[in-house]
Design an enzyme around this catalytic site. Sequence first.
Site: not given
Ligand code: PXP
Length: 244
Positions: A153, A51, A45, A103, A9, A47, A12
């Site tokens: 998930e 953001r 994601h 989340t 992911n 949003r 960030h």
């Molecule tokens: N899976 C989902 C569905 C999420 O919403 C997120 C956070 O956006 C993650 C995984 C990843 O979480 P993290 O950033 O804490 O690794």
Amino acid sequence: MKEIRLGVNIDHVATLRNARGGTHPDPIRAAKIAEVAGADGITVHLREDRRHIRDEDVKNIIKETIIPVNLELAGNQQMIEIACALEPNAVCIVPENRQEVTTEGGLSVFGQENRLAPFIEKLKRKKIKVSLFIDPKVQEIEAAVNIGADIVEFHTGRYCDAEEHNKYKELTFLVQAANVANNYGIEVHAGHGLNFNNVVQISKIKQIKELNIGHFIIGEAIFLGLKTTIQEMRRIISHARNTA
Ligand code: PXP
């Protein structure tokens, strides 16, 4: 074939970019590095408040990477239409609340079947796989199965945040839920709050086919570099799975 997939992911990277309002660091560059480093997918994601990741980012990541893109978003008419237009490989419907930092918990599927089912149908008609981000609870798994989701998930946040004396209990919920979901024939993924340490026990749950990991990877990349961090995560989860 890898036994456990790693979805990286990259939200960030966009958070950091947006902090200065410019173009650096570029999430697309991060997606390409993730691909080279052995990620099996890119997760973003989108949003409602945009953001971090923006619509244009999603479009470009889909266009410029080969690995599957998993698009997380809120389950409402407007976001589902955006997803149908962007055509990612998969959509993960998540609960969303404007005030939250991240989340915070799973989606309430039970009791909301009539609202969510048409969204799933619409996405599936576009050949987009649909995942629902839920807490590891039988009631939620059954509701997800009933409305035709392809994937559940599991939110691993409670396990990751648990005090040492509660860790085993939270892990047991995940193990049992993974078993139930697998018996229903629905694919199981997991994510949220995972890092090099806590990912080990989660990777040992054989029914889990994919992990989605963001914040830790991007944060650790400051120290180790993105490619090395992803390679190390890949090594840890594969080793844990192969020695389970
Ligand atoms: N899976 C989902 C569905 C999420 O919403 C997120 C956070 O956006 C993650 C995984 C990843 O979480 P993290 O950033 O804490 O690794």
